[in-house]
Design a protein around this motif. Structure first.
Motif, PDB file in Angstrom:
ATOM      1  N   LEU A   1     -43.323 -71.708-112.555  1.00  0.00           N
ATOM      2  CA  LEU A   1     -42.494 -72.338-111.519  1.00  0.00           C
ATOM      3  C   LEU A   1     -41.018 -72.289-111.896  1.00  0.00           C
ATOM      4  N   GLU A   2     -40.705 -72.477-113.179  1.00  0.00           N
ATOM      5  CA  GLU A   2     -39.304 -72.374-113.634  1.00  0.00           C
ATOM      6  C   GLU A   2     -38.753 -70.977-113.356  1.00  0.00           C
ATOM      7  N   LEU A   3     -39.545 -69.944-113.675  1.00  0.00           N
ATOM      8  CA  LEU A   3     -39.088 -68.569-113.447  1.00  0.00           C
ATOM      9  C   LEU A   3     -38.909 -68.276-111.957  1.00  0.00           C
ATOM     10  N   MET A   4     -39.823 -68.774-111.134  1.00  0.00           N
ATOM     11  CA  MET A   4     -39.697 -68.585-109.685  1.00  0.00           C
ATOM     12  C   MET A   4     -38.495 -69.341-109.129  1.00  0.00           C
ATOM     13  N   ALA A   5     -38.249 -70.556-109.640  1.00  0.00           N
ATOM     14  CA  ALA A   5     -37.107 -71.356-109.188  1.00  0.00           C
ATOM     15  C   ALA A   5     -35.784 -70.654-109.521  1.00  0.00           C
ATOM     16  N   GLN A   6     -35.722 -70.016-110.706  1.00  0.00           N
ATOM     17  CA  GLN A   6     -34.514 -69.276-111.084  1.00  0.00           C
ATOM     18  C   GLN A   6     -34.301 -68.085-110.152  1.00  0.00           C
ATOM     19  N   LYS A   7     -35.369 -67.373-109.843  1.00  0.00           N
ATOM     20  CA  LYS A   7     -35.241 -66.177-109.003  1.00  0.00           C
ATOM     21  C   LYS A   7     -34.830 -66.521-107.583  1.00  0.00           C
ATOM     22  N   TYR A   8     -35.402 -67.579-107.011  1.00  0.00           N
ATOM     23  CA  TYR A   8     -35.152 -67.927-105.610  1.00  0.00           C
ATOM     24  C   TYR A   8     -34.128 -69.057-105.443  1.00  0.00           C
ATOM     25  N   GLN A   9     -33.483 -69.488-106.536  1.00  0.00           N
ATOM     26  CA  GLN A   9     -32.471 -70.565-106.511  1.00  0.00           C
ATOM     27  C   GLN A   9     -32.974 -71.816-105.787  1.00  0.00           C
ATOM     28  N   VAL A  10     -34.144 -72.288-106.194  1.00  0.00           N
ATOM     29  CA  VAL A  10     -34.710 -73.529-105.670  1.00  0.00           C
ATOM     30  C   VAL A  10     -34.784 -74.516-106.822  1.00  0.00           C
ATOM     31  N   ASP A  11     -34.321 -75.745-106.592  1.00  0.00           N
ATOM     32  CA  ASP A  11     -34.324 -76.754-107.653  1.00  0.00           C
ATOM     33  C   ASP A  11     -35.591 -77.596-107.586  1.00  0.00           C
ATOM     34  N   PHE A  12     -36.253 -77.723-108.736  1.00  0.00           N
ATOM     35  CA  PHE A  12     -37.427 -78.585-108.866  1.00  0.00           C
ATOM     36  C   PHE A  12     -37.164 -79.587-109.982  1.00  0.00           C
ATOM     37  N   SER A  13     -37.459 -80.860-109.714  1.00  0.00           N
ATOM     38  CA  SER A  13     -37.281 -81.901-110.729  1.00  0.00           C
ATOM     39  C   SER A  13     -38.421 -81.830-111.749  1.00  0.00           C
ATOM     40  N   GLU A  14     -38.289 -82.598-112.825  1.00  0.00           N
ATOM     41  CA  GLU A  14     -39.341 -82.661-113.837  1.00  0.00           C
ATOM     42  C   GLU A  14     -40.629 -83.233-113.240  1.00  0.00           C
TER      43      GLU A  14
END
Length: 198
Positions: free
Chosen positions: A78-91
């Motif tokens: 999920l961290e790698l996908m969030a970096q690629k698509y510029q989506v922020d996810f909290s802890e």
């Protein structure tokens, strides 16, 4: 001599019955409801899927859902996908995602699914992960899951396709093409075990 009626003390038998009942209740595992229930094709092969290092692509009703084994691997993916698509996810979102079952939404809508209760996720009507040529998020999920698995477990990720027996061939073919573009030529097809025909 006067005959007396015999009576059997059933206390010990009741104790054993309740002990067995308690044992079976405590050791049983509940079946988790699937987000996309599929009727797998029949087979007589008894090869089991691995318990770890596995990603499952569920295909049914023209939709593709993604599932991944291992909490740390899920978080890292999920961290790698969030970096690629510029989506922020909290802890908190990461923790919920690590515990979640399979999902089938674009990454931009994943936060809304994570905010739901687990019982509501199955009723949410998830549209499936985009896998067309313009927005191929499924390929990115597979690729990032493989990277996360190598990073954390230092092992190659196994892929399994769980397709509905009534699903049309083109969508299954599209999923296989996505895997072959990433040089994944070996994957499992999930089937339902049936008895051999006589």
């Amino acid at each position: 001599m006067k005959k007396k009626s015999t009576s059997t003390d059933m206390t010990a038998m009741c104790d054993v019955a309740f002990l067995l009942l308690t044992f079976f209740i405590l050791t049983a595992t509940a079946k988790v409801p699937e987000v996309l229930p599929v009727d797998t094709p029949s087979s007589t092969v008894q090869t089991k899927l691995p318990e770890t290092d596995l990603a499952t692509l569920t295909v049914g009703k023209g939709k593709v859902f993604f599932d991944l084994k291992g909490r740390e691997i899920r978080k890292r993916t999920l961290e790698l996908m969030a970096q690629k698509y510029q989506v922020d996810f909290s802890e908190e979102d990461m923790t919920k995602f690590a515990l979640m079952e399979s999902f089938g939404v674009p990454i931009q809508s994943l936060k809304q699914i994570l905010d739901m209760k687990s019982a509501d996720r199955t009723k949410a009507g998830q549209p499936g992960i985009p896998n067309d040529s313009l927005d191929n998020q499924l390929a990115d999920w597979v690729q990032n899951a493989r990277l996360a698995n190598i990073e954390i477990d230092n092992k190659e990720l196994q892929i399994a396709i769980k397709g509905d027996a009534k699903e049309e061939y083109p969508i299954i073919r599209k999923v296989m093409d996505i895997l072959q573009e990433q040089k994944i030529n070996s994957f499992s097809l999930v089937t339902g075990l049936r008895g051999k025909e006589k």
